[in-house]
Design an enzyme around this catalytic site. Sequence first.
Site, PDB file in Angstrom:
ATOM      1  NE  ARG A 108      -4.040  -1.996   0.484  1.00  0.00           N
ATOM      2  CZ  ARG A 108      -4.046  -3.273   0.122  1.00  0.00           C
ATOM      3  NH1 ARG A 108      -3.011  -3.785  -0.537  1.00  0.00           N
ATOM      4  NH2 ARG A 108      -5.077  -4.054   0.396  1.00  0.00           N
ATOM      5  CB  SER A 182      -8.450  -1.776   4.565  1.00  0.00           C
ATOM      6  OG  SER A 182      -8.834  -3.017   4.065  1.00  0.00           O
ATOM      7  CD  GLU A 278      -5.339   0.576   2.660  1.00  0.00           C
ATOM      8  OE1 GLU A 278      -5.423  -0.465   3.331  1.00  0.00           O
ATOM      9  OE2 GLU A 278      -5.802   0.690   1.523  1.00  0.00           O
TER      10      GLU A 278
HETATM   11  N1  EPU Z   1     -10.851 -11.025  10.100  1.00  0.00           N
HETATM   12  C1  EPU Z   1     -11.584 -11.135  11.265  1.00  0.00           C
HETATM   13  N2  EPU Z   1     -12.520 -10.173  11.537  1.00  0.00           N
HETATM   14  C2  EPU Z   1     -12.753  -9.132  10.694  1.00  0.00           C
HETATM   15  C3  EPU Z   1     -11.991  -9.018   9.517  1.00  0.00           C
HETATM   16  C4  EPU Z   1     -11.037  -9.986   9.238  1.00  0.00           C
HETATM   17  O1  EPU Z   1     -11.402 -12.068  12.051  1.00  0.00           O
HETATM   18  O2  EPU Z   1     -13.615  -8.325  11.016  1.00  0.00           O
HETATM   19  C5  EPU Z   1      -9.869 -12.096   9.785  1.00  0.00           C
HETATM   20  C6  EPU Z   1     -10.391 -12.989   8.654  1.00  0.00           C
HETATM   21  O3  EPU Z   1     -11.186 -14.037   9.156  1.00  0.00           O
HETATM   22  C7  EPU Z   1      -9.111 -13.498   8.051  1.00  0.00           C
HETATM   23  C8  EPU Z   1      -8.161 -12.328   8.203  1.00  0.00           C
HETATM   24  O4  EPU Z   1      -8.690 -11.521   9.258  1.00  0.00           O
HETATM   25  O5  EPU Z   1      -8.604 -14.582   8.783  1.00  0.00           O
HETATM   26  C9  EPU Z   1      -7.989 -11.522   6.927  1.00  0.00           C
HETATM   27  O6  EPU Z   1      -9.248 -11.018   6.530  1.00  0.00           O
HETATM   28  P1  EPU Z   1      -9.618 -10.688   4.979  1.00  0.00           P
HETATM   29  O7  EPU Z   1      -9.297 -11.852   4.105  1.00  0.00           O
HETATM   30  O8  EPU Z   1     -10.995 -10.161   4.958  1.00  0.00           O
HETATM   31  O9  EPU Z   1      -8.605  -9.574   4.535  1.00  0.00           O
HETATM   32  P2  EPU Z   1      -7.989  -8.321   5.322  1.00  0.00           P
HETATM   33  O10 EPU Z   1      -6.600  -8.651   5.719  1.00  0.00           O
HETATM   34  O11 EPU Z   1      -8.915  -7.856   6.386  1.00  0.00           O
HETATM   35  C10 EPU Z   1      -6.897  -7.309   3.189  1.00  0.00           C
HETATM   36  C11 EPU Z   1      -6.811  -5.993   2.481  1.00  0.00           C
HETATM   37  C12 EPU Z   1      -8.067  -5.741   1.668  1.00  0.00           C
HETATM   38  C13 EPU Z   1      -8.206  -6.858   0.646  1.00  0.00           C
HETATM   39  C14 EPU Z   1      -8.237  -8.211   1.374  1.00  0.00           C
HETATM   40  C15 EPU Z   1      -8.172  -9.370   0.419  1.00  0.00           C
HETATM   41  C16 EPU Z   1      -5.378  -4.550   3.777  1.00  0.00           C
HETATM   42  C17 EPU Z   1      -5.287  -3.383   4.697  1.00  0.00           C
HETATM   43  N3  EPU Z   1      -6.596  -4.916   3.426  1.00  0.00           N
HETATM   44  O12 EPU Z   1      -7.951  -7.231   4.132  1.00  0.00           O
HETATM   45  O13 EPU Z   1      -7.883  -4.521   0.959  1.00  0.00           O
HETATM   46  O14 EPU Z   1      -9.379  -6.703  -0.119  1.00  0.00           O
HETATM   47  O15 EPU Z   1      -7.081  -8.345   2.244  1.00  0.00           O
HETATM   48  O16 EPU Z   1      -6.897  -9.434  -0.169  1.00  0.00           O
HETATM   49  O17 EPU Z   1      -4.343  -5.093   3.376  1.00  0.00           O
HETATM   50  C18 EPU Z   1      -8.204  -2.166   1.116  1.00  0.00           C
HETATM   51  O18 EPU Z   1      -6.980  -2.062   1.190  1.00  0.00           O
HETATM   52  O19 EPU Z   1      -8.968  -1.166   1.114  1.00  0.00           O
HETATM   53  C19 EPU Z   1      -8.809  -3.491   1.060  1.00  0.00           C
HETATM   54  C20 EPU Z   1     -10.136  -3.705   1.128  1.00  0.00           C
END
Ligand code: EPU
Length: 282
Positions: A108, A182, A278
Amino acid sequence: MFTRNFDGLVLKNELKGIELVKEDDLHYYIKAGAGENWHQFVMYCIERNFAGLENLSLIPGCLGASPMQNIGAYGVEIKDVFESLEAYHIRDKKIVQFSVNDCEFGYRESVFKRKHKGQFVILNVIYRLRKQPVYNTSYGAIEQELEKLQVRELSIKAISQAVINIRSSKLPDPVVIGNAGSFFKNPEIPVSKFEELKKIYPNIPGYPVNKDMTKVAAGWMIEQCGWKGYREGDAGVHAKQALVLVNYGNAKGQDIYILSGKIIESVESKFGVTLEREVNII
Ligand code: EPU
Protein backbone atom coordinates in the site's frame (compact mmCIF):
# COMPACT_ATOMS: atom_id res chain seq x y z
CA MET A 1 -10.50 11.75 4.11
CA PHE A 2 -11.09 15.38 5.06
CA THR A 3 -11.01 16.21 8.78
CA ARG A 4 -11.26 19.97 8.22
CA ASN A 5 -12.14 22.49 5.54
CA PHE A 6 -9.55 22.45 2.79
CA ASP A 7 -8.22 25.78 1.65
CA GLY A 8 -7.21 24.92 -1.88
CA LEU A 9 -8.27 23.66 -5.26
CA VAL A 10 -9.69 20.14 -5.59
CA LEU A 11 -9.59 18.67 -9.12
CA LYS A 12 -11.32 15.50 -10.19
CA ASN A 13 -9.29 13.60 -12.74
CA GLU A 14 -11.51 12.72 -15.72
CA LEU A 15 -8.76 11.62 -18.14
CA LYS A 16 -10.22 8.72 -20.11
CA GLY A 17 -9.16 6.33 -22.87
CA ILE A 18 -7.98 2.72 -23.13
CA GLU A 19 -5.47 1.71 -25.79
CA LEU A 20 -3.34 -1.31 -26.74
CA VAL A 21 0.06 0.32 -27.20
CA LYS A 22 2.34 -2.69 -27.67
CA GLU A 23 2.27 -6.46 -27.89
CA ASP A 24 4.93 -9.17 -27.68
CA ASP A 25 4.81 -12.98 -27.49
CA LEU A 26 3.71 -13.02 -23.87
CA HIS A 27 2.03 -9.71 -23.14
CA TYR A 28 -0.38 -6.99 -24.12
CA TYR A 29 0.59 -3.50 -22.97
CA ILE A 30 -2.55 -1.52 -22.22
CA LYS A 31 -2.46 2.20 -21.62
CA ALA A 32 -5.39 3.78 -19.81
CA GLY A 33 -6.37 7.23 -18.56
CA ALA A 34 -6.13 7.86 -14.82
CA GLY A 35 -9.78 8.97 -14.69
CA GLU A 36 -11.12 5.61 -15.92
CA ASN A 37 -13.23 3.70 -13.41
CA TRP A 38 -11.04 0.89 -12.07
CA HIS A 39 -13.58 -1.92 -12.04
CA GLN A 40 -14.88 -1.07 -15.52
CA PHE A 41 -11.30 -1.19 -16.76
CA VAL A 42 -10.78 -4.62 -15.14
CA MET A 43 -13.98 -5.86 -16.82
CA TYR A 44 -12.80 -4.45 -20.19
CA CYS A 45 -9.56 -6.47 -19.85
CA ILE A 46 -11.32 -9.66 -18.77
CA GLU A 47 -13.72 -9.53 -21.74
CA ARG A 48 -10.72 -9.35 -24.08
CA ASN A 49 -8.75 -12.03 -22.24
CA PHE A 50 -6.02 -9.66 -21.07
CA ALA A 51 -5.00 -11.52 -17.91
CA GLY A 52 -3.58 -10.30 -14.62
CA LEU A 53 -6.19 -7.98 -13.12
CA GLU A 54 -8.91 -10.53 -12.31
CA ASN A 55 -8.02 -10.74 -8.58
CA LEU A 56 -8.37 -6.96 -8.39
CA SER A 57 -12.03 -6.91 -9.47
CA LEU A 58 -14.57 -4.62 -7.78
CA ILE A 59 -12.08 -2.30 -6.08
CA PRO A 60 -13.85 1.09 -5.94
CA GLY A 61 -12.21 4.22 -7.32
CA CYS A 62 -10.27 5.47 -10.31
CA LEU A 63 -7.46 3.84 -12.24
CA GLY A 64 -4.95 6.57 -11.33
CA ALA A 65 -5.17 5.55 -7.69
CA SER A 66 -3.93 2.04 -8.47
CA PRO A 67 -0.20 2.88 -8.53
CA MET A 68 -0.63 5.64 -5.95
CA GLN A 69 -0.86 3.06 -3.19
CA ASN A 70 -0.06 -0.14 -5.10
CA ILE A 71 -3.59 -1.48 -4.64
CA GLY A 72 -3.77 -5.15 -3.77
CA ALA A 73 -6.27 -7.87 -3.03
CA TYR A 74 -6.51 -11.66 -2.99
CA GLY A 75 -2.81 -12.31 -3.56
CA VAL A 76 -2.13 -9.75 -6.33
CA GLU A 77 -0.75 -6.21 -6.23
CA ILE A 78 -0.61 -3.66 -9.02
CA LYS A 79 3.20 -3.82 -9.05
CA ASP A 80 2.88 -7.37 -10.49
CA VAL A 81 1.35 -6.04 -13.73
CA PHE A 82 2.67 -2.49 -13.81
CA GLU A 83 4.79 -1.35 -16.78
CA SER A 84 5.02 2.45 -16.45
CA LEU A 85 3.06 5.64 -15.91
CA GLU A 86 3.09 9.27 -16.89
CA ALA A 87 2.56 11.96 -14.28
CA TYR A 88 2.44 15.74 -14.42
CA HIS A 89 4.80 17.58 -12.10
CA ILE A 90 2.70 20.43 -10.75
CA ARG A 91 5.51 22.86 -9.93
CA ASP A 92 7.79 22.20 -12.93
CA LYS A 93 4.82 21.85 -15.33
CA LYS A 94 6.50 18.81 -16.91
CA ILE A 95 5.32 15.31 -17.75
CA VAL A 96 7.55 12.67 -16.16
CA GLN A 97 7.64 8.93 -16.88
CA PHE A 98 7.93 6.46 -14.00
CA SER A 99 9.10 2.85 -14.35
CA VAL A 100 8.27 0.18 -11.80
CA ASN A 101 11.54 0.88 -9.95
CA ASP A 102 10.91 4.63 -9.93
CA CYS A 103 7.58 4.03 -8.16
CA GLU A 104 9.24 2.21 -5.20
CA PHE A 105 6.16 0.11 -4.62
CA GLY A 106 5.61 -1.44 -1.20
CA TYR A 107 2.59 -2.75 0.69
CA ARG A 108 0.00 0.00 0.00
CA GLU A 109 2.95 2.33 -0.70
CA SER A 110 4.65 4.22 -3.53
CA VAL A 111 6.76 7.35 -3.99
CA PHE A 112 3.49 9.23 -4.57
CA LYS A 113 2.51 8.69 -0.92
CA ARG A 114 6.03 9.31 0.37
CA LYS A 115 8.78 11.45 -1.11
CA HIS A 116 6.70 12.84 -4.01
CA LYS A 117 3.54 13.34 -1.96
CA GLY A 118 1.35 16.11 -3.38
CA GLN A 119 3.77 16.84 -6.24
CA PHE A 120 2.40 14.86 -9.17
CA VAL A 121 -0.89 14.24 -10.93
CA ILE A 122 -0.98 10.75 -12.44
CA LEU A 123 -2.15 11.02 -16.05
CA ASN A 124 -2.11 7.48 -17.41
CA VAL A 125 -0.78 4.01 -16.62
CA ILE A 126 0.49 1.18 -18.84
CA TYR A 127 -0.26 -2.34 -17.52
CA ARG A 128 1.56 -5.43 -18.75
CA LEU A 129 -1.14 -8.08 -19.11
CA ARG A 130 -0.61 -11.73 -20.03
CA LYS A 131 -1.78 -13.52 -23.13
CA GLN A 132 -1.67 -16.83 -21.22
CA PRO A 133 -3.13 -16.37 -17.75
CA VAL A 134 -1.26 -17.41 -14.64
CA TYR A 135 -4.04 -18.12 -12.18
CA ASN A 136 -3.61 -17.02 -8.59
CA THR A 137 -6.08 -18.75 -6.31
CA SER A 138 -3.72 -18.96 -3.34
CA TYR A 139 -5.98 -16.79 -1.18
CA GLY A 140 -8.08 -19.40 0.63
CA ALA A 141 -11.47 -17.80 0.15
CA ILE A 142 -11.08 -17.86 -3.66
CA GLU A 143 -10.79 -21.67 -3.83
CA GLN A 144 -13.85 -22.03 -1.60
CA GLU A 145 -15.85 -19.58 -3.69
CA LEU A 146 -14.86 -21.30 -6.97
CA GLU A 147 -16.12 -24.57 -5.51
CA LYS A 148 -19.38 -22.91 -4.52
CA LEU A 149 -19.72 -21.57 -8.06
CA GLN A 150 -19.07 -25.11 -9.33
CA VAL A 151 -16.45 -23.87 -11.76
CA ARG A 152 -15.26 -26.79 -13.90
CA GLU A 153 -12.67 -24.96 -15.97
CA LEU A 154 -10.66 -22.20 -14.35
CA SER A 155 -10.67 -18.87 -16.22
CA ILE A 156 -9.93 -15.24 -15.45
CA LYS A 157 -13.66 -14.61 -15.66
CA ALA A 158 -14.36 -17.27 -13.00
CA ILE A 159 -11.70 -15.85 -10.67
CA SER A 160 -13.10 -12.37 -11.17
CA GLN A 161 -16.61 -13.61 -10.32
CA ALA A 162 -15.30 -15.37 -7.20
CA VAL A 163 -13.56 -12.17 -6.05
CA ILE A 164 -16.68 -10.10 -6.79
CA ASN A 165 -18.78 -12.49 -4.67
CA ILE A 166 -16.33 -12.47 -1.75
CA ARG A 167 -15.96 -8.68 -1.79
CA SER A 168 -19.72 -8.09 -2.04
CA SER A 169 -20.36 -10.38 0.92
CA LYS A 170 -17.92 -8.54 3.23
CA LEU A 171 -17.23 -5.05 2.00
CA PRO A 172 -19.80 -2.23 1.98
CA ASP A 173 -20.52 -0.61 -1.41
CA PRO A 174 -19.38 3.04 -1.10
CA VAL A 175 -22.36 4.12 -3.22
CA VAL A 176 -24.70 2.74 -0.55
CA ILE A 177 -22.72 3.46 2.61
CA GLY A 178 -19.75 5.79 2.87
CA ASN A 179 -16.39 4.05 3.39
CA ALA A 180 -12.82 4.08 2.15
CA GLY A 181 -12.13 0.34 2.19
CA SER A 182 -9.67 -0.89 4.79
CA PHE A 183 -9.09 2.03 7.12
CA PHE A 184 -5.88 0.53 8.55
CA LYS A 185 -3.01 -1.46 7.10
CA ASN A 186 -2.30 -4.97 8.29
CA PRO A 187 0.73 -4.34 10.54
CA GLU A 188 4.00 -6.16 10.04
CA ILE A 189 5.51 -7.28 13.33
CA PRO A 190 8.65 -9.26 14.27
CA VAL A 191 8.19 -13.04 14.09
CA SER A 192 9.14 -13.29 17.79
CA LYS A 193 6.35 -10.88 18.75
CA PHE A 194 3.91 -12.86 16.61
CA GLU A 195 4.94 -16.12 18.33
CA GLU A 196 4.30 -14.47 21.73
CA LEU A 197 0.82 -13.37 20.63
CA LYS A 198 0.10 -16.81 19.17
CA LYS A 199 0.69 -18.37 22.61
CA ILE A 200 -2.03 -16.17 24.10
CA TYR A 201 -4.30 -16.06 21.03
CA PRO A 202 -3.83 -19.33 19.11
CA ASN A 203 -6.27 -18.21 16.35
CA ILE A 204 -4.54 -14.95 15.45
CA PRO A 205 -4.18 -14.89 11.64
CA GLY A 206 -0.65 -14.10 10.39
CA TYR A 207 1.13 -14.34 7.03
CA PRO A 208 4.93 -14.49 6.69
CA VAL A 209 6.42 -11.40 5.00
CA ASN A 210 10.04 -12.58 5.18
CA LYS A 211 12.14 -14.50 7.69
CA ASP A 212 11.97 -11.70 10.26
CA MET A 213 8.48 -10.25 9.89
CA THR A 214 4.88 -11.48 10.00
CA LYS A 215 1.82 -9.57 8.76
CA VAL A 216 -1.08 -9.75 11.23
CA ALA A 217 -4.77 -9.34 10.37
CA ALA A 218 -5.75 -5.97 11.80
CA GLY A 219 -9.45 -6.78 11.22
CA TRP A 220 -9.15 -9.78 13.52
CA MET A 221 -7.51 -7.73 16.32
CA ILE A 222 -10.10 -4.96 15.98
CA GLU A 223 -12.88 -7.54 16.21
CA GLN A 224 -11.27 -9.09 19.32
CA CYS A 225 -11.34 -5.65 20.94
CA GLY A 226 -15.12 -5.66 20.48
CA TRP A 227 -15.40 -3.01 17.78
CA LYS A 228 -17.05 -4.98 14.99
CA GLY A 229 -20.50 -3.51 14.29
CA TYR A 230 -19.89 -0.64 16.76
CA ARG A 231 -21.69 2.64 16.04
CA GLU A 232 -21.28 6.08 17.57
CA GLY A 233 -23.64 8.59 15.94
CA ASP A 234 -23.15 8.07 12.22
CA ALA A 235 -19.56 6.81 12.50
CA GLY A 236 -19.13 3.07 12.78
CA VAL A 237 -17.17 -0.11 12.25
CA HIS A 238 -18.56 -2.34 9.51
CA ALA A 239 -20.45 -5.33 10.91
CA LYS A 240 -18.97 -7.81 8.40
CA GLN A 241 -15.36 -6.55 8.22
CA ALA A 242 -13.90 -4.71 11.20
CA LEU A 243 -11.08 -3.19 9.14
CA VAL A 244 -13.57 -0.93 7.37
CA LEU A 245 -14.92 2.21 9.05
CA VAL A 246 -18.26 3.42 7.73
CA ASN A 247 -20.24 6.64 7.61
CA TYR A 248 -23.97 6.01 8.00
CA GLY A 249 -24.74 9.46 6.64
CA ASN A 250 -23.82 12.52 8.61
CA ALA A 251 -20.59 11.69 10.40
CA LYS A 252 -17.87 14.30 9.89
CA GLY A 253 -14.35 13.30 8.82
CA GLN A 254 -13.33 14.34 12.33
CA ASP A 255 -15.81 11.83 13.88
CA ILE A 256 -14.36 8.98 11.82
CA TYR A 257 -10.84 10.12 12.70
CA ILE A 258 -11.63 10.18 16.44
CA LEU A 259 -13.15 6.69 16.21
CA SER A 260 -10.04 5.45 14.38
CA GLY A 261 -7.90 6.87 17.21
CA LYS A 262 -9.88 4.96 19.83
CA ILE A 263 -9.46 1.74 17.84
CA ILE A 264 -5.70 2.28 17.54
CA GLU A 265 -5.49 2.80 21.32
CA SER A 266 -7.45 -0.32 22.20
CA VAL A 267 -5.52 -2.58 19.80
CA GLU A 268 -2.29 -1.14 21.20
CA SER A 269 -3.28 -1.86 24.79
CA LYS A 270 -4.62 -5.39 24.14
CA PHE A 271 -2.02 -6.66 21.66
CA GLY A 272 0.90 -4.20 21.95
CA VAL A 273 0.64 -3.63 18.18
CA THR A 274 0.34 -0.16 16.67
CA LEU A 275 -2.05 0.16 13.74
CA GLU A 276 -1.27 2.57 10.94
CA ARG A 277 -4.05 4.26 8.95
CA GLU A 278 -4.16 3.28 5.28
CA VAL A 279 -6.48 6.15 4.41
CA ASN A 280 -4.93 9.47 3.42
CA ILE A 281 -5.92 12.04 6.08
CA ILE A 282 -6.20 15.72 5.17
N1 EPU B 1 -10.85 -11.02 10.10
C1 EPU B 1 -11.58 -11.14 11.27
N2 EPU B 1 -12.52 -10.17 11.54
C2 EPU B 1 -12.75 -9.13 10.69
C3 EPU B 1 -11.99 -9.02 9.52
C4 EPU B 1 -11.04 -9.99 9.24
O1 EPU B 1 -11.40 -12.07 12.05
O2 EPU B 1 -13.62 -8.32 11.02
C5 EPU B 1 -9.87 -12.10 9.79
C6 EPU B 1 -10.39 -12.99 8.65
O3 EPU B 1 -11.19 -14.04 9.16
C7 EPU B 1 -9.11 -13.50 8.05
C8 EPU B 1 -8.16 -12.33 8.20
O4 EPU B 1 -8.69 -11.52 9.26
O5 EPU B 1 -8.60 -14.58 8.78
C9 EPU B 1 -7.99 -11.52 6.93
O6 EPU B 1 -9.25 -11.02 6.53
P1 EPU B 1 -9.62 -10.69 4.98
O7 EPU B 1 -9.30 -11.85 4.10
O8 EPU B 1 -10.99 -10.16 4.96
O9 EPU B 1 -8.60 -9.57 4.54
P2 EPU B 1 -7.99 -8.32 5.32
O10 EPU B 1 -6.60 -8.65 5.72
O11 EPU B 1 -8.92 -7.86 6.39
C10 EPU B 1 -6.90 -7.31 3.19
C11 EPU B 1 -6.81 -5.99 2.48
C12 EPU B 1 -8.07 -5.74 1.67
C13 EPU B 1 -8.21 -6.86 0.65
C14 EPU B 1 -8.24 -8.21 1.37
C15 EPU B 1 -8.17 -9.37 0.42
C16 EPU B 1 -5.38 -4.55 3.78
C17 EPU B 1 -5.29 -3.38 4.70
N3 EPU B 1 -6.60 -4.92 3.43
O12 EPU B 1 -7.95 -7.23 4.13
O13 EPU B 1 -7.88 -4.52 0.96
O14 EPU B 1 -9.38 -6.70 -0.12
O15 EPU B 1 -7.08 -8.35 2.24
O16 EPU B 1 -6.90 -9.43 -0.17
O17 EPU B 1 -4.34 -5.09 3.38
C18 EPU B 1 -8.20 -2.17 1.12
O18 EPU B 1 -6.98 -2.06 1.19
O19 EPU B 1 -8.97 -1.17 1.11
C19 EPU B 1 -8.81 -3.49 1.06
C20 EPU B 1 -10.14 -3.71 1.13
